[in-house]
Design a protein around this motif. Structure first.
Motif, mmCIF file in Angstrom:
data_model
loop_
_atom_site.group_PDB
_atom_site.id
_atom_site.type_symbol
_atom_site.label_atom_id
_atom_site.label_comp_id
_atom_site.label_asym_id
_atom_site.label_seq_id
_atom_site.Cartn_x
_atom_site.Cartn_y
_atom_site.Cartn_z
ATOM 1 N N HIS B 218 1.031 -1.221 -0.207
ATOM 2 C CA HIS B 218 0.067 -0.247 0.011
ATOM 3 C C HIS B 218 0.332 0.879 -0.313
ATOM 4 O O HIS B 218 1.735 1.589 0.912
ATOM 5 C CB HIS B 218 -0.975 0.088 1.367
ATOM 6 C CG HIS B 218 -2.000 1.264 1.172
ATOM 7 N ND1 HIS B 218 -1.326 1.732 1.852
ATOM 8 C CD2 HIS B 218 -2.807 2.116 0.703
ATOM 9 C CE1 HIS B 218 -2.086 3.450 2.371
ATOM 10 N NE2 HIS B 218 -2.886 2.984 1.506
ATOM 11 N N ASN B 219 1.014 1.796 -0.924
ATOM 12 C CA ASN B 219 1.067 3.436 -0.728
ATOM 13 C C ASN B 219 0.226 4.418 -1.389
ATOM 14 O O ASN B 219 0.127 4.051 -2.529
ATOM 15 C CB ASN B 219 2.078 3.055 -2.170
ATOM 16 C CG ASN B 219 3.244 4.668 -1.883
ATOM 17 O OD1 ASN B 219 2.548 5.725 -1.158
ATOM 18 N ND2 ASN B 219 4.424 4.382 -2.553
ATOM 19 N N VAL B 220 0.408 5.647 -0.040
ATOM 20 C CA VAL B 220 -1.159 6.046 -0.800
ATOM 21 C C VAL B 220 -0.461 7.741 -1.825
ATOM 22 O O VAL B 220 -1.992 7.697 -2.666
ATOM 23 C CB VAL B 220 -1.791 7.416 0.573
ATOM 24 C CG1 VAL B 220 -0.479 7.983 1.098
ATOM 25 C CG2 VAL B 220 -2.994 7.765 0.744
ATOM 26 N N ASP B 221 0.431 7.356 -2.283
ATOM 27 C CA ASP B 221 0.650 8.098 -3.304
ATOM 28 C C ASP B 221 1.106 7.531 -4.427
ATOM 29 O O ASP B 221 0.304 8.056 -6.053
ATOM 30 C CB ASP B 221 2.498 8.375 -3.709
ATOM 31 C CG ASP B 221 3.034 8.789 -2.693
ATOM 32 O OD1 ASP B 221 2.540 9.630 -1.871
ATOM 33 O OD2 ASP B 221 3.893 9.389 -1.692
ATOM 34 N N ASP B 222 -0.083 6.632 -4.576
ATOM 35 C CA ASP B 222 -1.089 5.569 -6.034
ATOM 36 C C ASP B 222 -1.635 5.910 -6.130
ATOM 37 O O ASP B 222 -2.065 5.849 -7.079
ATOM 38 C CB ASP B 222 -0.572 4.071 -5.505
ATOM 39 C CG ASP B 222 0.460 3.196 -6.175
ATOM 40 O OD1 ASP B 222 1.300 3.941 -5.978
ATOM 41 O OD2 ASP B 222 1.286 1.981 -5.031
ATOM 42 N N VAL B 223 -2.364 6.674 -5.050
ATOM 43 C CA VAL B 223 -3.864 7.143 -5.654
ATOM 44 C C VAL B 223 -3.805 9.048 -5.860
ATOM 45 O O VAL B 223 -3.287 9.635 -5.614
ATOM 46 C CB VAL B 223 -4.704 7.494 -4.028
ATOM 47 C CG1 VAL B 223 -5.925 8.109 -4.368
ATOM 48 C CG2 VAL B 223 -4.726 5.892 -3.168
ATOM 49 N N ILE B 224 -3.941 8.645 -7.581
ATOM 50 C CA ILE B 224 -3.746 9.411 -8.708
ATOM 51 C C ILE B 224 -5.169 10.740 -8.346
ATOM 52 O O ILE B 224 -5.962 9.993 -9.308
ATOM 53 C CB ILE B 224 -3.253 9.725 -9.318
ATOM 54 C CG1 ILE B 224 -1.977 8.632 -9.421
ATOM 55 C CG2 ILE B 224 -3.043 11.234 -10.150
ATOM 56 C CD1 ILE B 224 -0.858 9.041 -10.489
ATOM 57 N N PHE B 225 -5.338 11.868 -8.181
ATOM 58 C CA PHE B 225 -6.770 12.495 -7.719
ATOM 59 C C PHE B 225 -6.675 13.560 -8.746
ATOM 60 O O PHE B 225 -5.970 14.776 -7.474
ATOM 61 C CB PHE B 225 -7.471 11.927 -6.610
ATOM 62 C CG PHE B 225 -8.459 12.797 -5.955
ATOM 63 C CD1 PHE B 225 -10.016 11.358 -6.916
ATOM 64 C CD2 PHE B 225 -8.939 14.100 -5.855
ATOM 65 C CE1 PHE B 225 -11.093 12.429 -6.681
ATOM 66 C CE2 PHE B 225 -10.043 14.153 -4.869
ATOM 67 C CZ PHE B 225 -11.296 13.534 -6.116
ATOM 68 N N LEU B 226 -6.598 14.152 -9.595
ATOM 69 C CA LEU B 226 -6.674 15.864 -9.985
ATOM 70 C C LEU B 226 -8.081 16.492 -9.810
ATOM 71 O O LEU B 226 -9.117 16.124 -10.274
ATOM 72 C CB LEU B 226 -6.080 15.775 -11.507
ATOM 73 C CG LEU B 226 -5.229 14.487 -11.866
ATOM 74 C CD1 LEU B 226 -4.445 14.149 -13.245
ATOM 75 C CD2 LEU B 226 -4.069 15.296 -11.313
ATOM 76 N N ASP B 227 -7.679 17.364 -8.762
ATOM 77 C CA ASP B 227 -9.178 18.100 -8.832
ATOM 78 C C ASP B 227 -9.134 19.590 -9.064
ATOM 79 O O ASP B 227 -9.133 20.251 -9.256
ATOM 80 C CB ASP B 227 -9.171 18.487 -7.123
ATOM 81 C CG ASP B 227 -7.700 19.198 -6.444
ATOM 82 O OD1 ASP B 227 -7.017 19.355 -7.448
ATOM 83 O OD2 ASP B 227 -7.937 19.440 -5.659
ATOM 84 N N GLU B 228 -8.358 19.761 -10.773
ATOM 85 C CA GLU B 228 -8.592 20.458 -11.566
ATOM 86 C C GLU B 228 -9.355 20.799 -12.554
ATOM 87 O O GLU B 228 -9.408 21.932 -13.246
ATOM 88 C CB GLU B 228 -6.404 21.061 -11.970
ATOM 89 C CG GLU B 228 -5.220 20.775 -11.559
ATOM 90 C CD GLU B 228 -5.062 19.713 -12.034
ATOM 91 O OE1 GLU B 228 -5.896 18.826 -11.364
ATOM 92 O OE2 GLU B 228 -4.395 19.893 -12.997
#
Lengths: 305, 305
Positions: B218-228
């Motif tokens: 598990h690595n939270v940095d794998d969660v790519i969530f773009l809010d632009e």
């Protein structure tokens, strides 16, 4: 890419088994029978024209498919539409998709359609452009041939195929497709607008030459076109039909509309209730689309329900 | 019956190859990611409850799916909806389908949701009925597991999966599904509403336990969530987004909406323009539905376009 899913269909009526052929889920151009017809029509041309011209009602599924198909192919589309233009500010119905393209649109009265198409055709030809006029609704031999091919997708021979029957190419194609396979399937079109005499004539205009082409014995009595469930004409409906659509959508999880699929399904349930389709039959309902017609339809208020 | 078609997708951008996974064409209950999630959630229960209770916005796709699913299963559905009830007399949007069922609906303010669910739950339990509360949006481990399973449907490993990311279960499931297969695919969620901090936290709330369950690092940095590309928040949009949707629908023949798929596709094209997705990449756009949101949306008039 033209296959549509064939699913089980949980109507619990008359001890029959039901399947549904979901042409409303054809992936391209928002689906429906017009996708099959117009794909087949354009694919049959020796080369892609520069311009297609066609006609239909203001909320025509055929017009939507032609507009989107032309846009994706990078050719021009010119639509001659009759009936009242929807002025709603909702982003709904076929109008939204038609207007998403660069299609040129003329809104005209019914009697002006032929002349308007002629003028447009001349205009493009004078510019040295290749023009192809697609008949309204895709009502042509190639439109019908699309449905001969579609019958080949069915997993097994049903006893009955029931579907909304409009201008006639879907009906002629399904019937010819079934005969070509030597199936005993009864192909029953539920008229969504026309009276039987005119409806049968329009279907047979395509069915007769298809029989000749396929070496099938032609008998106009094989054209079963029931005009008792039109609800008064094209795109007309009442509160009873909307109530029916709501109930059947709730029961099955499938969308139906008040212009096409809802009327045909209503007809099917009536035939079952009247035992005109006997118990234990294998029934296939062919869903030819119409969700966008539902989405741009308005409530009706009947006092007698 | 839960497979959805994977089609070629004719975006002509940045010399990449594009495919589109059409969860909008899932056959049941008008499709979309909520069909996968709620099917999985109900199938995971040891036995079917008498009543499901859930919540969502007034035009919630999740609420529509729960209502139709319950109707077909013959169980009761109770919806707690917030936001403004659509009073239009068009037969459109999720409202038409929700109201086609016998679902009980409470319209409440956001702060009253939890209490209203609690009251409803007590009411049914006092009648000795089995009640199951589905979290809003299907935001649960089982909702996410539906998307772990969905990844198995893909024909090949893409370099990128791009999709609309909302409450988090779709995102957590796709990411876990990709990791489970040992793929190097970058899973990029385009936020349709939330800011990154809250969005990532909600996704990781499901992703972390899924990693533990699947023995994935598990690595939270794998969660790519773009809010632009949220266009100001949930269901907010402007004329630029509608213009974009029209253009891309016209180019591809696929419907997009201003709440989910349109924003995600806009995000994808921006990433390509900015070369954040390099040339020659294999890109899969996961279409999670939203046509009914488009159909019940209204025109917007921006002066600055």
């Amino acid at each position: 890419m033209l296959n549509s899913p064939e699913c089980s269909f949980n109507l619990s009526l008359n001890d029959c088994t039901f399947k549904i052929k979901r042409d409303d889920l054809l992936p391209d151009f928002m689906g429906g029978n017009k996708v099959r017809k117009n794909s087949y029509i354009l694919n049959s041309l020796p080369c892609l024209p520069d311009v297609i011209i066609t006609n239909g009602g203001a909320e025509s599924n055929h017009a939507r498919v032609c507009a989107l198909m032309a846009a994706r192919l990078g050719i021009k589309c010119h639509l001659v539409l009759h009936g009242e233009e929807d002025k709603s500010d909702y982003l709904h119905g076929n109008k939204f998709f038609i207007e998403s393209t660069n299609t040129e649109i003329n809104y005209v009265n019914s009697h002006e359609i032929a002349r308007t198409i002629e003028i447009a055709e001349k205009k493009y030809k004078s510019r040295d452009l290749d023009v192809f006029v697609i008949p309204g609704g895709g009502h042509s031999l190639d439109g019908a041939r699309a449905y001969i091919a579609a019958v080949d997708e069915l997993a097994e021979e049903p006893d009955y195929i029931i579907f909304p029957s409009g201008t006639g190419a879907t009906h002629a194609g399904l019937l010819a497709g079934v005969k070509k396979k030597n199936w005993k399937t009864q192909v029953i079109g539920i008229s969504i607008a026309r009276q039987a005499e005119r409806g049968v004539a329009a279907i047979d205009e395509l069915y007769a030459p298809l029989c000749a082409e396929l070496n099938i014995q032609h008998n106009v009595d094989d054209v079963i076109f029931l005009d008792e469930f039109t609800f008064g004409g094209y795109a007309k409906y009442n509160a009873e039909l909307i109530k029916f659509i709501r109930e059947l959508t709730s029961q099955t999880g499938v969308p139906f509309d008040p212009v096409y699929s809802g009327k045909a399904l209503y007809g099917l349930t009536q035939l079952l209730e009247q035992s005109k389709i006997p118990a234990k039959s294998k029934v296939l309902f062919w869903h030819t689309g119409g969700l966008l017609n539902l989405q741009s339809a308005r409530k009706v208020y009947d006092t007698n329900i």
